[in-house]
Each structure stands twice: as structure tokens, then as C-alpha cells.
Design a protein around this motif. Structure first.
Motif, PDB file in Angstrom:
ATOM      1  N   ARG A 246       0.821  -1.210   0.000  1.00 57.11           N
ATOM      2  CA  ARG A 246       0.000   0.000   0.000  1.00 57.11           C
ATOM      3  C   ARG A 246       0.853   1.257   0.000  1.00 57.11           C
ATOM      4  O   ARG A 246       0.419   2.319  -0.437  1.00 57.11           O
ATOM      5  N   GLY A 247       2.087   1.150   0.463  1.00 51.46           N
ATOM      6  CA  GLY A 247       2.965   2.311   0.476  1.00 51.46           C
ATOM      7  C   GLY A 247       3.430   2.757  -0.894  1.00 51.46           C
ATOM      8  O   GLY A 247       3.952   3.861  -1.045  1.00 51.46           O
ATOM      9  N   TYR A 248       3.225   1.895  -1.897  1.00 52.11           N
ATOM     10  CA  TYR A 248       3.637   2.261  -3.253  1.00 52.11           C
ATOM     11  C   TYR A 248       2.986   3.569  -3.696  1.00 52.11           C
ATOM     12  O   TYR A 248       3.626   4.416  -4.318  1.00 52.11           O
ATOM     13  N   PHE A 249       1.724   3.737  -3.372  1.00 49.56           N
ATOM     14  CA  PHE A 249       0.987   4.917  -3.832  1.00 49.56           C
ATOM     15  C   PHE A 249       1.442   6.170  -3.096  1.00 49.56           C
ATOM     16  O   PHE A 249       1.483   7.263  -3.667  1.00 49.56           O
ATOM     17  N   LEU A 250       1.788   6.009  -1.836  1.00 48.03           N
ATOM     18  CA  LEU A 250       2.387   7.113  -1.078  1.00 48.03           C
ATOM     19  C   LEU A 250       3.723   7.501  -1.685  1.00 48.03           C
ATOM     20  O   LEU A 250       4.001   8.690  -1.909  1.00 48.03           O
ATOM     21  N   LEU A 251       4.581   6.521  -1.954  1.00 42.56           N
ATOM     22  CA  LEU A 251       5.926   6.792  -2.471  1.00 42.56           C
ATOM     23  C   LEU A 251       5.870   7.499  -3.821  1.00 42.56           C
ATOM     24  O   LEU A 251       6.689   8.390  -4.081  1.00 42.56           O
ATOM     25  N   ARG A 252       4.927   7.118  -4.675  1.00 41.09           N
ATOM     26  CA  ARG A 252       4.775   7.797  -5.968  1.00 41.09           C
ATOM     27  C   ARG A 252       4.699   9.312  -5.784  1.00 41.09           C
ATOM     28  O   ARG A 252       5.420  10.079  -6.415  1.00 41.09           O
ATOM     29  N   SER A 253       3.785   9.732  -4.920  1.00 41.63           N
ATOM     30  CA  SER A 253       3.543  11.166  -4.765  1.00 41.63           C
ATOM     31  C   SER A 253       4.654  11.861  -3.987  1.00 41.63           C
ATOM     32  O   SER A 253       5.018  13.000  -4.302  1.00 41.63           O
TER      33      SER A 253
ATOM     34  N   GLN B 283      20.277   1.115  -0.023  1.00 43.20           N
ATOM     35  CA  GLN B 283      19.488   0.194   0.781  1.00 43.20           C
ATOM     36  C   GLN B 283      18.127  -0.114   0.154  1.00 43.20           C
ATOM     37  O   GLN B 283      17.557  -1.179   0.408  1.00 43.20           O
ATOM     38  N   TYR B 284      17.588   0.826  -0.634  1.00 39.50           N
ATOM     39  CA  TYR B 284      16.240   0.636  -1.174  1.00 39.50           C
ATOM     40  C   TYR B 284      16.240   0.470  -2.694  1.00 39.50           C
ATOM     41  O   TYR B 284      15.254   0.763  -3.356  1.00 39.50           O
ATOM     42  N   ARG B 285      17.328  -0.039  -3.233  1.00 38.32           N
ATOM     43  CA  ARG B 285      17.386  -0.274  -4.680  1.00 38.32           C
ATOM     44  C   ARG B 285      16.292  -1.237  -5.146  1.00 38.32           C
ATOM     45  O   ARG B 285      15.761  -1.110  -6.249  1.00 38.32           O
ATOM     46  N   ASN B 286      15.960  -2.192  -4.299  1.00 39.40           N
ATOM     47  CA  ASN B 286      14.946  -3.162  -4.699  1.00 39.40           C
ATOM     48  C   ASN B 286      13.575  -2.511  -4.852  1.00 39.40           C
ATOM     49  O   ASN B 286      12.782  -2.894  -5.716  1.00 39.40           O
TER      50      ASN B 286
ATOM     51  N   ASP C 198       9.879  -0.538 -10.201  1.00 41.65           N
ATOM     52  CA  ASP C 198       9.160   0.348 -11.117  1.00 41.65           C
ATOM     53  C   ASP C 198      10.176   1.337 -11.694  1.00 41.65           C
ATOM     54  O   ASP C 198      10.662   2.222 -10.985  1.00 41.65           O
ATOM     55  N   GLY C 199      10.481   1.197 -12.973  1.00 45.77           N
ATOM     56  CA  GLY C 199      11.478   2.065 -13.597  1.00 45.77           C
ATOM     57  C   GLY C 199      11.110   3.531 -13.547  1.00 45.77           C
ATOM     58  O   GLY C 199      11.991   4.400 -13.474  1.00 45.77           O
TER      59      GLY C 199
ATOM     60  N   GLY D 158      -7.542   4.362 -11.853  1.00 44.03           N
ATOM     61  CA  GLY D 158      -6.541   3.809 -10.966  1.00 44.03           C
ATOM     62  C   GLY D 158      -5.740   2.679 -11.562  1.00 44.03           C
ATOM     63  O   GLY D 158      -4.707   2.309 -11.018  1.00 44.03           O
ATOM     64  N   GLN D 159      -6.187   2.091 -12.662  1.00 46.31           N
ATOM     65  CA  GLN D 159      -5.451   0.979 -13.235  1.00 46.31           C
ATOM     66  C   GLN D 159      -4.313   1.428 -14.127  1.00 46.31           C
ATOM     67  O   GLN D 159      -3.482   0.619 -14.512  1.00 46.31           O
ATOM     68  N   GLN D 160      -4.239   2.713 -14.459  1.00 43.66           N
ATOM     69  CA  GLN D 160      -3.188   3.205 -15.367  1.00 43.66           C
ATOM     70  C   GLN D 160      -2.011   3.720 -14.551  1.00 43.66           C
ATOM     71  O   GLN D 160      -1.578   4.850 -14.701  1.00 43.66           O
ATOM     72  N   LEU D 161      -1.467   2.880 -13.681  1.00 40.63           N
ATOM     73  CA  LEU D 161      -0.458   3.348 -12.758  1.00 40.63           C
ATOM     74  C   LEU D 161       0.813   3.785 -13.443  1.00 40.63           C
ATOM     75  O   LEU D 161       1.472   4.707 -12.992  1.00 40.63           O
ATOM     76  N   LEU D 162       1.183   3.123 -14.501  1.00 41.82           N
ATOM     77  CA  LEU D 162       2.493   3.353 -15.095  1.00 41.82           C
ATOM     78  C   LEU D 162       2.391   4.061 -16.431  1.00 41.82           C
ATOM     79  O   LEU D 162       3.305   3.993 -17.249  1.00 41.82           O
ATOM     80  N   ALA D 163       1.300   4.792 -16.653  1.00 39.88           N
ATOM     81  CA  ALA D 163       1.121   5.454 -17.950  1.00 39.88           C
ATOM     82  C   ALA D 163       2.154   6.521 -18.188  1.00 39.88           C
ATOM     83  O   ALA D 163       2.384   6.922 -19.321  1.00 39.88           O
ATOM     84  N   MET D 164       2.797   7.030 -17.122  1.00 39.53           N
ATOM     85  CA  MET D 164       3.825   8.058 -17.289  1.00 39.53           C
ATOM     86  C   MET D 164       5.203   7.457 -17.491  1.00 39.53           C
ATOM     87  O   MET D 164       6.165   8.174 -17.640  1.00 39.53           O
ATOM     88  N   ASP D 165       5.291   6.159 -17.451  1.00 38.47           N
ATOM     89  CA  ASP D 165       6.600   5.507 -17.556  1.00 38.47           C
ATOM     90  C   ASP D 165       7.180   5.730 -18.945  1.00 38.47           C
ATOM     91  O   ASP D 165       6.474   5.635 -19.924  1.00 38.47           O
TER      92      ASP D 165
END
Length: 330
Positions: free
Chosen positions: A178-185, A269-272, A277-278, A323-330
Motif C-alpha cells: 500500500r505504500g507504493y501509492f504514497l511513495l509515488r507522490s 538500501q532501497y534499490r529493490n 518500477d522504472g 486507478g489501473q493506469q499506474l504506469l502510464a507516465m513511464d
């Protein structure tokens, strides 16, 4: 606008013409009457005609006519060098509230407004209040991706709204962490050097997490300083089960303290997390560049993709932002 009785009569007549289905006639009249007032230098009256005309056309699903009137309104803004202010912004936001979302017309409308506010306001990415209004409406219908694109360029209130939004988004089942969405912003705000926005977002998200899922927070970590740039002895930082949340938290702390050594350690430490997500990795490199001059010689700027998506011609088939287009900016 305090219109005189003559103007009110004209507005009512044209509105009745639209309601009766005389769309072409009304469209032409909105143009011709507003042009007459423009020649008389009665700009407020002319703009009100175009404003109300666009709203009436949208209300009756005459989107092509509405956009034509909007384009004319923005042309007047440009020709008269009208800056972004409560009045000029207000007309555009009023029309936007009537626009049907997830349509090519709405996408085109959003681009026109952002481009105009970028030309005539202090922010090259567009007016923050316009972005906030756009993001808020997209958020209200759970078009999280579109909302995020605007909240990032918005106000501090946008960041607070993003805190609530990312928490809701994280519960939609798109990602295990769930933290993925926080980290994005958080990364995007930091890439724009908006530390206060990143902090506000993080605080709201984690408060919601602790309230609704307290088991996701573990025991706090207490610091023992080993260098002058470390936090004072006894400083505690909450730890979470989510690596993305911990990463976002430590990243904010690094930026607050201006410590490049800790930043490099954090990156290792957080390379993984970043490698998953590129696009996140690319935004992180922008953060490294703008805060520490540690990015690549020619840093990748994912925000160019965001701005291109805002300013490019509309794609076929409407917006489709969800919400399903998470990586459209990639």
C-alpha cells in the motif's frame, strides 16, 4: 458580473434558444454578440456571454460548440493579456465543473486551461489553484491517476488531499504494498522541491494507516547519533511493515537534514524498491539531482511526460484515466 438589464435579456434569450434546440443559431449569436461588445471594449460583458454560452452548450451535450466558445474566451484572455486571477480562473473552473469527464472534449479543455495559465501566471506548470480544482474533481470520481497528475502541481491543500487519495487508492487492490501509492507522490513532490507538500502528504497517509490498520506499524526506531548530521539522541521514527513507506519517510528526513551521505546510503538500501518500477527510479534520480546534484549528467525528467500528456492533442477514445493506469507516465 453585474450585468445590465439589456445584457441579462440577451443572456436569457440565447439560453432559451439553446433550450429549444436551436444550437447552431445560438452558437452564432453568442459569437456575434460577444464580438460586438468586444469592439465596444466591454470585455466583462463579452466574456460573460462566452462563459454562459459554453456552459449552456455543455449542459445540452453540444461539446463541439462549447469548446469553440471556450477557445474564443481564451483568445480574448490572450489578446488582452489577462493574467490568472480570481475572475479569469473562475470562469474556466465554472465551465469545467459541467464538463463530462473521460471525454476527448474534457481532455482538450484541461490542456487549454493549463496552457493558458502557464502563459499568464507565475507557474510554468500551470496555475496551482486550477490544478487543485481539476485534481479535486477527478478525485471525487476516483480517477486517481488523473487527480495525481494535477495535485502534484497544486497547492498545499492538494498535498493534503493527496494524502487521503493515496490511502484510498492503496486500498483498491492494484498493488500488494500500500505504500507504493504514497511513495509515488512523495517522490514527485520532492522532485519539484516541494518538501512541505511531501511532508503533509506523508503525515496524513500514515495517520490514516495507523488509525485503520495499526498492525502495519511496528516499534519505533530510536537514533544514536554517529555524525553531526544524524538526528539528536533519542529521536524516534516509526517503522512500518511497508518498505515503500519507510523509504518515503527516510527520504523526507534526508532532504530535511541536507545529508548527501545518508541519501546515498538510502539509495543503496532501497534499490529493490526502486527497481520494481522504472518510472519511480527515474523520478528518484530527479530528486537526487535537484537536492544533491547526484543525478546523471543528463537526468531523466519524467515530468516531461506529464506535461506532454497535458499539452498533447487528445488521444482517440477519451481520457480513460483511472486507478489501473499506474504506469502510464513511464
Amino acid at each position: 458580473m453585474a450585468a445590465g438589464p439589456g445584457v441579462e435579456k440577451t443572456l436569457q434569450k440565447l439560453k432559451k434558444s439553446v433550450e429549444d434546440g436551436n444550437y447552431y443559431e445560438a452558437h452564432q449569436m453568442y459569437h456575434s454578440v460577444s464580438q460586438r461588445y468586444l469592439k465596444q471594449k466591454k470585455f466583462d460583458v463579452a466574456l460573460e456571454l462566452l462563459h454562459q454560452g459554453a456552459k449552456n452548450m455543455v449542459a445540452h451535450n453540444q461539446l463541439g460548440s462549447a469548446m469553440d466558445l471556450v477557445q474564443r474566451l481564451i483568445d480574448v484572455y490572450d489578446q488582452e493579456n489577462m493574467d490568472v486571477n480570481e475572475s479569469t480562473r473562475g470562469r474556466l473552473l465554472d465551465i469545467f465543473q459541467e464538463m463530462p469527464l473521460q471525454t476527448q472534449t474534457c481532455d482538450e479543455y484541461v490542456r487549454l486551461c493549463i496552457k493558458w495559465s502557464a502563459r499568464h501566471g507565475p507557474c510554468p506548470q500551470g496555475d496551482p489553484l486550477i490544478h487543485h480544482a481539476f485534481g479535486s474533481r477527478y478525485y471525487s470520481v476516483k480517477q486517481y491517476y488523473d487527480a495525481e497528475n494535477h495535485f502534484i502541481y497544486g497547492t498545499l491543500d492538494s498535498a493534503k488531499a493527496t494524502g487521503h487519495m493515496t490511502w484510498e487508492w492503496s486500498g483498491e487492490g492494484y498493488h500488494d504494498d500500500r505504500g507504493y501509492f504514497l511513495l509515488r507522490s512523495v517522490l514527485q513532490y520532492l522532485a519539484l522541491k516541494k518538501l512541505a507538500h511531501a511532508t503533509a502528504l506523508f503525515d496524513i497517509f500514515t495517520k490514516l494507516l495507523i488509525t485503520e490498520s495499526p498492525s502495519d506499524k511496528s516499534l519505533p526506531l530510536s537514533f544514536t547519533p554517529s555524525s553531526p548530521s544524524d538526528p539528536p539522541r533519542g529521536t524516534e521514527v516509526a517503522l512500518y511493515k511497508s518498505s515503500s513507506i519507510n523509504f518515503a519517510q527516510f527520504l523526507i528526513l534526508c532532504v530535511e537534514r541536507g545529508s548527501p551521505e545518508h541519501f546515498i546510503t538510502l539509495r543503496n538500501q532501497y534499490r529493490n524498491v526502486l527497481s520494481f518500477d522504472g518510472w519511480l527510479g527515474a523520478v528518484f534520480e530527479v530528486v537526487a539531482e535537484v537536492w544533491y546534484d547526484l543525478g546523471p549528467k543528463k537526468p531523466v525528467n519524467p515530468f516531461e511526460d506529464i506535461m506532454k500528456s497535458l499539452f498533447a492533442p487528445p488521444p482517440s477514445g477519451g481520457s480513460g484515466g483511472n486507478g489501473q493506469q499506474l504506469l502510464a507516465m513511464d
